[in-house]
Motif scaffolding. Sequence first.
Motif, PDB file in Angstrom:
ATOM      1  N   GLU A   1       0.842  -1.189   0.000  1.00  0.00           N
ATOM      2  CA  GLU A   1       0.000   0.000   0.000  1.00  0.00           C
ATOM      3  C   GLU A   1       0.880   1.243   0.000  1.00  0.00           C
ATOM      4  O   GLU A   1       1.880   1.309   0.709  1.00  0.00           O
ATOM      5  N   THR A   2       0.522   2.226  -0.810  1.00  0.00           N
ATOM      6  CA  THR A   2       1.205   3.521  -0.785  1.00  0.00           C
ATOM      7  C   THR A   2       0.279   4.512  -0.107  1.00  0.00           C
ATOM      8  O   THR A   2      -0.911   4.573  -0.429  1.00  0.00           O
ATOM      9  N   ALA A   3       0.823   5.285   0.857  1.00  0.00           N
ATOM     10  CA  ALA A   3      -0.005   6.220   1.611  1.00  0.00           C
ATOM     11  C   ALA A   3       0.851   7.372   2.134  1.00  0.00           C
ATOM     12  O   ALA A   3       2.079   7.262   2.200  1.00  0.00           O
ATOM     13  N   GLN A   4       0.186   8.457   2.499  1.00  0.00           N
ATOM     14  CA  GLN A   4       0.856   9.572   3.166  1.00  0.00           C
ATOM     15  C   GLN A   4       0.906   9.250   4.652  1.00  0.00           C
ATOM     16  O   GLN A   4      -0.133   8.989   5.267  1.00  0.00           O
ATOM     17  N   ARG A   5       2.085   9.252   5.213  1.00  0.00           N
ATOM     18  CA  ARG A   5       2.269   8.940   6.631  1.00  0.00           C
ATOM     19  C   ARG A   5       3.397   9.775   7.218  1.00  0.00           C
ATOM     20  O   ARG A   5       4.308  10.196   6.515  1.00  0.00           O
ATOM     21  N   ALA A   6       3.305   9.958   8.532  1.00  0.00           N
ATOM     22  CA  ALA A   6       4.434  10.502   9.292  1.00  0.00           C
ATOM     23  C   ALA A   6       5.263   9.311   9.749  1.00  0.00           C
ATOM     24  O   ALA A   6       4.723   8.322  10.241  1.00  0.00           O
ATOM     25  N   VAL A   7       6.564   9.402   9.558  1.00  0.00           N
ATOM     26  CA  VAL A   7       7.486   8.362  10.016  1.00  0.00           C
ATOM     27  C   VAL A   7       8.344   8.966  11.116  1.00  0.00           C
ATOM     28  O   VAL A   7       8.923  10.047  10.948  1.00  0.00           O
ATOM     29  N   LEU A   8       8.409   8.297  12.242  1.00  0.00           N
ATOM     30  CA  LEU A   8       9.231   8.724  13.378  1.00  0.00           C
ATOM     31  C   LEU A   8      10.257   7.646  13.652  1.00  0.00           C
ATOM     32  O   LEU A   8       9.897   6.491  13.887  1.00  0.00           O
ATOM     33  N   PHE A   9      11.515   8.021  13.585  1.00  0.00           N
ATOM     34  CA  PHE A   9      12.617   7.095  13.869  1.00  0.00           C
ATOM     35  C   PHE A   9      13.301   7.612  15.128  1.00  0.00           C
ATOM     36  O   PHE A   9      13.780   8.736  15.163  1.00  0.00           O
ATOM     37  N   VAL A  10      13.296   6.788  16.167  1.00  0.00           N
ATOM     38  CA  VAL A  10      13.893   7.144  17.454  1.00  0.00           C
ATOM     39  C   VAL A  10      15.104   6.249  17.675  1.00  0.00           C
ATOM     40  O   VAL A  10      15.044   5.042  17.436  1.00  0.00           O
ATOM     41  N   ASP A  11      16.189   6.847  18.136  1.00  0.00           N
ATOM     42  CA  ASP A  11      17.427   6.110  18.358  1.00  0.00           C
ATOM     43  C   ASP A  11      17.924   6.372  19.774  1.00  0.00           C
ATOM     44  O   ASP A  11      17.963   7.536  20.216  1.00  0.00           O
ATOM     45  N   VAL A  12      18.289   5.320  20.498  1.00  0.00           N
ATOM     46  CA  VAL A  12      18.884   5.477  21.826  1.00  0.00           C
ATOM     47  C   VAL A  12      20.322   5.951  21.629  1.00  0.00           C
ATOM     48  O   VAL A  12      21.097   5.329  20.909  1.00  0.00           O
ATOM     49  N   THR A  13      20.641   7.062  22.256  1.00  0.00           N
ATOM     50  CA  THR A  13      21.965   7.660  22.114  1.00  0.00           C
ATOM     51  C   THR A  13      23.003   6.872  22.899  1.00  0.00           C
ATOM     52  O   THR A  13      22.768   6.487  24.039  1.00  0.00           O
ATOM     53  N   ASP A  14      24.125   6.637  22.258  1.00  0.00           N
ATOM     54  CA  ASP A  14      25.291   6.025  22.910  1.00  0.00           C
ATOM     55  C   ASP A  14      24.988   4.652  23.512  1.00  0.00           C
ATOM     56  O   ASP A  14      25.394   4.340  24.629  1.00  0.00           O
ATOM     57  N   SER A  15      24.276   3.822  22.762  1.00  0.00           N
ATOM     58  CA  SER A  15      23.904   2.501  23.274  1.00  0.00           C
ATOM     59  C   SER A  15      25.129   1.616  23.514  1.00  0.00           C
ATOM     60  O   SER A  15      25.099   0.761  24.404  1.00  0.00           O
ATOM     61  N   THR A  16      26.188   1.838  22.767  1.00  0.00           N
ATOM     62  CA  THR A  16      27.403   1.044  22.981  1.00  0.00           C
ATOM     63  C   THR A  16      27.927   1.244  24.403  1.00  0.00           C
ATOM     64  O   THR A  16      28.296   0.284  25.083  1.00  0.00           O
ATOM     65  N   ARG A  17      27.923   2.496  24.873  1.00  0.00           N
ATOM     66  CA  ARG A  17      28.359   2.798  26.238  1.00  0.00           C
ATOM     67  C   ARG A  17      27.436   2.125  27.252  1.00  0.00           C
ATOM     68  O   ARG A  17      27.888   1.587  28.274  1.00  0.00           O
ATOM     69  N   ILE A  18      26.148   2.120  26.966  1.00  0.00           N
ATOM     70  CA  ILE A  18      25.179   1.507  27.880  1.00  0.00           C
ATOM     71  C   ILE A  18      25.456   0.013  27.998  1.00  0.00           C
ATOM     72  O   ILE A  18      25.507  -0.533  29.105  1.00  0.00           O
ATOM     73  N   TYR A  19      25.666  -0.653  26.867  1.00  0.00           N
ATOM     74  CA  TYR A  19      25.968  -2.092  26.897  1.00  0.00           C
ATOM     75  C   TYR A  19      27.290  -2.357  27.614  1.00  0.00           C
ATOM     76  O   TYR A  19      27.411  -3.319  28.373  1.00  0.00           O
ATOM     77  N   GLU A  20      28.270  -1.513  27.384  1.00  0.00           N
ATOM     78  CA  GLU A  20      29.579  -1.696  28.022  1.00  0.00           C
ATOM     79  C   GLU A  20      29.499  -1.501  29.536  1.00  0.00           C
ATOM     80  O   GLU A  20      30.055  -2.275  30.305  1.00  0.00           O
ATOM     81  N   SER A  21      28.760  -0.485  29.966  1.00  0.00           N
ATOM     82  CA  SER A  21      28.722  -0.184  31.396  1.00  0.00           C
ATOM     83  C   SER A  21      27.787  -1.103  32.180  1.00  0.00           C
ATOM     84  O   SER A  21      28.059  -1.424  33.339  1.00  0.00           O
ATOM     85  N   LEU A  22      26.695  -1.546  31.560  1.00  0.00           N
ATOM     86  CA  LEU A  22      25.722  -2.366  32.288  1.00  0.00           C
ATOM     87  C   LEU A  22      25.843  -3.861  32.016  1.00  0.00           C
ATOM     88  O   LEU A  22      25.314  -4.659  32.776  1.00  0.00           O
ATOM     89  N   GLY A  23      26.506  -4.209  30.932  1.00  0.00           N
ATOM     90  CA  GLY A  23      26.535  -5.604  30.508  1.00  0.00           C
ATOM     91  C   GLY A  23      25.360  -5.858  29.576  1.00  0.00           C
ATOM     92  O   GLY A  23      24.338  -5.174  29.627  1.00  0.00           O
ATOM     93  N   ASP A  24      25.518  -6.854  28.722  1.00  0.00           N
ATOM     94  CA  ASP A  24      24.543  -7.091  27.662  1.00  0.00           C
ATOM     95  C   ASP A  24      23.133  -7.356  28.166  1.00  0.00           C
ATOM     96  O   ASP A  24      22.166  -6.780  27.667  1.00  0.00           O
ATOM     97  N   THR A  25      22.985  -8.223  29.144  1.00  0.00           N
ATOM     98  CA  THR A  25      21.653  -8.623  29.607  1.00  0.00           C
ATOM     99  C   THR A  25      20.909  -7.459  30.237  1.00  0.00           C
ATOM    100  O   THR A  25      19.743  -7.208  29.920  1.00  0.00           O
ATOM    101  N   VAL A  26      21.583  -6.735  31.123  1.00  0.00           N
ATOM    102  CA  VAL A  26      20.936  -5.607  31.798  1.00  0.00           C
ATOM    103  C   VAL A  26      20.650  -4.486  30.801  1.00  0.00           C
ATOM    104  O   VAL A  26      19.566  -3.892  30.805  1.00  0.00           O
ATOM    105  N   ALA A  27      21.593  -4.191  29.927  1.00  0.00           N
ATOM    106  CA  ALA A  27      21.402  -3.125  28.939  1.00  0.00           C
ATOM    107  C   ALA A  27      20.222  -3.434  28.022  1.00  0.00           C
ATOM    108  O   ALA A  27      19.403  -2.558  27.736  1.00  0.00           O
TER     109      ALA A  27
END
Length: 166
Positions: A2-28
């Motif tokens: 389907e082709t339609a007019q839509r608003a697209v919102l792309f949200v990105d968590v900033t600095d996720s690499t640091r989060i994974y490094e500091s908290l560990g993979d499971t907790v992050a």
Amino acid sequence: METAQRAVLFVDVTDSTRIYESLGDTVALAVINGLFGHLEKIVTKFSGSVVKTLGDGMVCVFEDADDGFRAACEMQSSVTSLAQRASNRLQIKAGLTYGAVVLSKGDVFGDTMNVCARLVTLANPEQILTSAQTVEALSTGLRLRCRALFPTRIKGRAEEVPVSDI
């Protein structure tokens, strides 16, 4: 498909690499998934839907540009509020575009999506970037909350895209 007019919102968590490094993979992963669960409630509140999550990113669509705008703003303010109460400060950045998209097999494609993905990479933490085309699609009151920044080259586009800050 389907082709339609839509608003697209792309949200990105900033600095996720640091989060994974500091908290560990499971907790992050649990922290980021918890954040996405919170953001999904906001998307639903504004009549949108989450198309997909991409590790540290979330793609959402809205039928109305104003709904995408309001969801993006509420997401930013709620993440800032959550971060003030948390020991590990989470931040997001976002791109918001409005235009023709192709909706196929639960995903979203097209130039509007591509521009949105590029804008989120240009955004700073706690910032929402949008295009002039999106600003024009907003109601008058919301247009006044946008500030023109600069035209920029976007990979794959022949002409520069005028960018605004929400």
